[in-house]
Design a protein around this motif. Sequence first.
Motif, PDB file in Angstrom:
ATOM      1  N   LYS A  82     134.882  16.567  21.093  1.00  0.00           N
ATOM      2  CA  LYS A  82     135.150  15.814  19.868  1.00  0.00           C
ATOM      3  C   LYS A  82     133.937  15.856  18.943  1.00  0.00           C
ATOM      4  O   LYS A  82     132.801  15.895  19.391  1.00  0.00           O
ATOM      5  CB  LYS A  82     135.488  14.357  20.192  1.00  0.00           C
ATOM      6  N   TYR A  83     134.205  15.825  17.656  1.00  0.00           N
ATOM      7  CA  TYR A  83     133.173  15.717  16.617  1.00  0.00           C
ATOM      8  C   TYR A  83     132.206  16.891  16.614  1.00  0.00           C
ATOM      9  O   TYR A  83     130.995  16.731  16.506  1.00  0.00           O
ATOM     10  CB  TYR A  83     132.443  14.378  16.720  1.00  0.00           C
ATOM     11  N   TRP A 130     131.144   9.975  11.318  1.00  0.00           N
ATOM     12  CA  TRP A 130     132.599  10.106  11.495  1.00  0.00           C
ATOM     13  C   TRP A 130     133.083   9.316  12.709  1.00  0.00           C
ATOM     14  O   TRP A 130     134.134   8.668  12.664  1.00  0.00           O
ATOM     15  CB  TRP A 130     132.973  11.572  11.636  1.00  0.00           C
ATOM     16  N   ASN A 145     135.754   6.130  12.720  1.00  0.00           N
ATOM     17  CA  ASN A 145     136.998   6.252  13.477  1.00  0.00           C
ATOM     18  C   ASN A 145     137.107   5.274  14.643  1.00  0.00           C
ATOM     19  O   ASN A 145     138.086   5.298  15.389  1.00  0.00           O
ATOM     20  CB  ASN A 145     137.166   7.679  13.984  1.00  0.00           C
ATOM     21  N   ARG A 197     139.758  22.352  24.849  1.00  0.00           N
ATOM     22  CA  ARG A 197     139.900  22.624  23.424  1.00  0.00           C
ATOM     23  C   ARG A 197     141.060  21.849  22.793  1.00  0.00           C
ATOM     24  O   ARG A 197     141.126  21.720  21.566  1.00  0.00           O
ATOM     25  CB  ARG A 197     140.082  24.129  23.181  1.00  0.00           C
ATOM     26  N   SER A 198     141.961  21.314  23.593  1.00  0.00           N
ATOM     27  CA  SER A 198     143.034  20.490  23.037  1.00  0.00           C
ATOM     28  C   SER A 198     142.483  19.165  22.505  1.00  0.00           C
ATOM     29  O   SER A 198     143.154  18.486  21.729  1.00  0.00           O
ATOM     30  CB  SER A 198     144.117  20.224  24.083  1.00  0.00           C
ATOM     31  N   GLU A 199     141.271  18.792  22.927  1.00  0.00           N
ATOM     32  CA  GLU A 199     140.637  17.556  22.477  1.00  0.00           C
ATOM     33  C   GLU A 199     139.640  17.791  21.351  1.00  0.00           C
ATOM     34  O   GLU A 199     139.011  16.852  20.865  1.00  0.00           O
ATOM     35  CB  GLU A 199     139.910  16.894  23.651  1.00  0.00           C
ATOM     36  N   ALA A 200     139.502  19.036  20.923  1.00  0.00           N
ATOM     37  CA  ALA A 200     138.449  19.370  19.965  1.00  0.00           C
ATOM     38  C   ALA A 200     138.777  18.878  18.560  1.00  0.00           C
ATOM     39  O   ALA A 200     139.940  18.850  18.139  1.00  0.00           O
ATOM     40  CB  ALA A 200     138.237  20.884  19.937  1.00  0.00           C
ATOM     41  N   SER A 201     137.734  18.478  17.836  1.00  0.00           N
ATOM     42  CA  SER A 201     137.846  18.160  16.412  1.00  0.00           C
ATOM     43  C   SER A 201     136.594  18.671  15.727  1.00  0.00           C
ATOM     44  O   SER A 201     135.513  18.716  16.320  1.00  0.00           O
ATOM     45  CB  SER A 201     138.032  16.657  16.188  1.00  0.00           C
ATOM     46  N   PHE A 202     136.728  19.050  14.467  1.00  0.00           N
ATOM     47  CA  PHE A 202     135.634  19.675  13.734  1.00  0.00           C
ATOM     48  C   PHE A 202     135.531  19.041  12.354  1.00  0.00           C
ATOM     49  O   PHE A 202     136.526  18.990  11.619  1.00  0.00           O
ATOM     50  CB  PHE A 202     135.904  21.184  13.621  1.00  0.00           C
ATOM     51  N   PHE A 203     134.339  18.555  11.993  1.00  0.00           N
ATOM     52  CA  PHE A 203     134.163  17.786  10.767  1.00  0.00           C
ATOM     53  C   PHE A 203     133.209  18.479   9.799  1.00  0.00           C
ATOM     54  O   PHE A 203     132.221  19.094  10.204  1.00  0.00           O
ATOM     55  CB  PHE A 203     133.631  16.391  11.104  1.00  0.00           C
TER      56      PHE A 203
END
Length: 315
Positions: free
Chosen positions: A112-113, A121, A125, A194-200
């Motif tokens: 994450k993040y 972020w 959240n 990668r199903s938990e990934a997030s990109f900011f």
Amino acid sequence: MRVVMFGYQTWGHRTLQALLESEHDVVLVVTHPRSDHAYEKIWDDSVADLAEEHGIPVLLRHRPDDEELFARLTEADPDIIVANNWRTWIPPRVFRLPRHGTLNVHDSLLPKYAGFSPLIWALINGESEVGVTAHLMNDELDAGDIVRQEAVPVGPSDTATDLFHKTVDLIAPVTIGALGLIAAGQSEFTRQDRSEASFFHKRSDEDSRIDWNWPAADLERLVRAQSEPYPSAYTHHRGKRLEILAARVSEGRYGGTPGRVFYREGDGVVIVAGADARTGRNHGLALTRVRTEDGRELAAADYFTAMGGYLTRHP
């Protein structure tokens, strides 16, 4: 191990300091030139100055993709590159050059993040914890196998500045601990889900602009996330910019139109919030301290001398 260090600002400075105090040998440092970007002038301890104080060669680069840099890296013959807060893409021929590849240190609990400003972020959240991750770099940004990761809780009144101080203290144990595992011969590490990934993306002025359609709890966290020395969250009142320095979620529930300057509640002035504020079921955001366009800081109750009118996204 022979280490080349890529880093910038206080995150890079803390990483280099940890390396200098370890058993590893820092043979070259690569860092960015100083920037005028608002977020890059915060926490700006100089990596270059620290390296030069210890007699370590320094290269200044915006991007690490030129032939001279590659030649210098090859000559340095590193066992590993350690990167922290490097702001541009590192090409594969660079991050794959050392015998053990490149260890990237990132101030979030990957997957994450990934990307930029993860603490801000994460606070916006409502995450319950933040942390630092050391992972091996691969072709996808912040996506490689995790070597070591540590977390700290987010307190109910924590600001982004508080979280910075909590997490920056994790850099040394996470970095040196990860290098210890690699130096000891360990080569199998934790794959990221990668199903938990997030990109900011990087934050800018627009990201600090208050949208009164957000729920009050989200807005309260936005104000804490944009704490000093970060640019403050802001809105507009009677055509002028108004920065919100402190706020809390109201005790009562207030109905109407988002952005309405509505009611004095204790030491705060309640602003109606939430896209469905018309239902009357929402808490408002009780502003307690503001800064005017001309730089005056004052209690919200002293600024709002009468109720009524609206706070807006634009003048």
